[in-house]
Design a protein around this motif. Structure first.
Motif, mmCIF file in Angstrom:
data_model
loop_
_atom_site.group_PDB
_atom_site.id
_atom_site.type_symbol
_atom_site.label_atom_id
_atom_site.label_comp_id
_atom_site.label_asym_id
_atom_site.label_seq_id
_atom_site.Cartn_x
_atom_site.Cartn_y
_atom_site.Cartn_z
ATOM 1 N N ASN A 166 -1.838 0.289 0.671
ATOM 2 C CA ASN A 166 -2.628 1.692 0.746
ATOM 3 C C ASN A 166 -2.178 2.438 1.894
ATOM 4 O O ASN A 166 -1.488 2.102 2.498
ATOM 5 N N ASP A 167 -2.654 3.829 1.674
ATOM 6 C CA ASP A 167 -1.958 4.458 2.767
ATOM 7 C C ASP A 167 -3.291 5.274 3.637
ATOM 8 O O ASP A 167 -3.298 6.567 3.936
ATOM 9 N N GLY A 211 -4.733 -4.492 2.940
ATOM 10 C CA GLY A 211 -3.808 -3.856 1.505
ATOM 11 C C GLY A 211 -2.560 -4.692 1.659
ATOM 12 O O GLY A 211 -2.302 -5.450 0.418
ATOM 13 N N THR A 263 -8.468 0.317 -4.829
ATOM 14 C CA THR A 263 -7.636 -0.279 -3.817
ATOM 15 C C THR A 263 -8.261 0.001 -2.487
ATOM 16 O O THR A 263 -8.122 -1.095 -1.744
ATOM 17 N N TYR A 264 -9.006 1.040 -2.171
ATOM 18 C CA TYR A 264 -9.470 1.165 -0.921
ATOM 19 C C TYR A 264 -10.767 0.284 -0.850
ATOM 20 O O TYR A 264 -11.179 -0.283 0.044
ATOM 21 N N ARG A 312 -5.198 -0.695 6.206
ATOM 22 C CA ARG A 312 -3.834 -0.647 5.626
ATOM 23 C C ARG A 312 -3.331 -2.165 5.647
ATOM 24 O O ARG A 312 -2.471 -2.794 4.769
#
Length: 252
Positions: free
Chosen positions: A37-38, A30, A58-59, A27
């Motif tokens: 991101n979550d 990001g 994204t990850y 996280r």
């Protein structure tokens, strides 16, 4: 049946991170990149269990930043065409068709990217330090993987190159590289598993094949020390075959 991602789990444990710690680092990476991101503990568990075999871009970028390794070296499957799904969806396997190998991920439009310089690859890291307890100057050497995302460099030592894992997080501004370093010394070594960290600034030579400068950090007696540090380019590839070649102690 799904196969566990033992590679990712080994990398995480080698970084001495719990699954919660790892998710938090994902996280944070990001946030720093401007692409939130979550990531959470459950998602890390799904990655390691092999339920999710291909993370979303994204990850993927955040995983590369945190581990210092290309996504292709983290035990994931890449570029497998399947219908779109989400990381938190149901089903035995989730695959995102938009994921592509890390070498093709677009860089963020930052200063270093605009200059055309790209320092990704495998480098030899070498620094010198004085040991007051042993009354001498010693050298620390590692083979490291450098990944560049825009003007950010993430540097992680290959596990077989040294028993003291090394990480650097750097920012490039023209030919000036500035950032921080962390080294976890060997448990059975002279420093008995102590964790040292500090700052570093390097200058990139015109050839782009060597960075040299100075580090600063605290010593065993809690005094502030400094010394020379250099990174010497070895090769541009960061695929598994290249990392296997350099996953060994550097030749003196």
């Amino acid at each position: 049946m799904t196969a566990p991602n033992a590679t990712l789990r080994a990398v995480r444990m080698g970084m001495l991170m719990s699954q919660d710690d790892f998710a938090r680092a994902i996280r944070d990476a990001g946030q720093r990149a401007g692409v939130p991101n979550d990531a959470n503990k459950r998602l890390v568990q799904r990655w390691e269990a092999g339920v999710v075999i291909t993370p979303r871009p994204t990850y993927a970028r955040a995983l590369e930043v945190v581990t210092g390794l290309p996504i292709s070296a983290l035990g994931f499957s890449l570029a497998v065409p399947h219908p779109p799904t989400s990381d938190d969806g149901t089903g035995s396997v989730n695959v995102d068709p938009t994921v592509i190998p890390s070498q093709a991920l677009p860089s963020l439009p930052r200063a270093a990217a605009a200059s055309g310089a790209n320092h990704s690859g495998i480098w030899l890291s070498r620094y010198e330090y004085h040991s007051s307890g042993r009354e001498g100057t010693f050298v620390g050497v590692h083979h490291v993987v450098v990944l560049q995302h825009g003007d950010r460099l993430t540097v992680r030592s290959l596990p077989g190159s040294s028993d003291s894992p090394l990480t650097l997080d750097l920012t490039v501004d023209g030919n000036v590289v500035t950032g921080t370093w962390v080294e976890q010394t060997a448990v059975d070594g002279y420093y008995r598993g102590a964790r040292y960290h500090g700052a570093i600034q390097l200058l990139v030579e015109p050839t782009g094949r060597r960075m040299a400068g100075q580090w600063v950090g605290f010593g065993k007696e809690m005094d502030v020390n400094t010394g020379p540090w250099e990174l010497v380019f070895q090769e541009a590839s960061t695929n598994k075959a290249a990392m296997d070649r350099y996953n060994r102690p550097p030749t003196p």
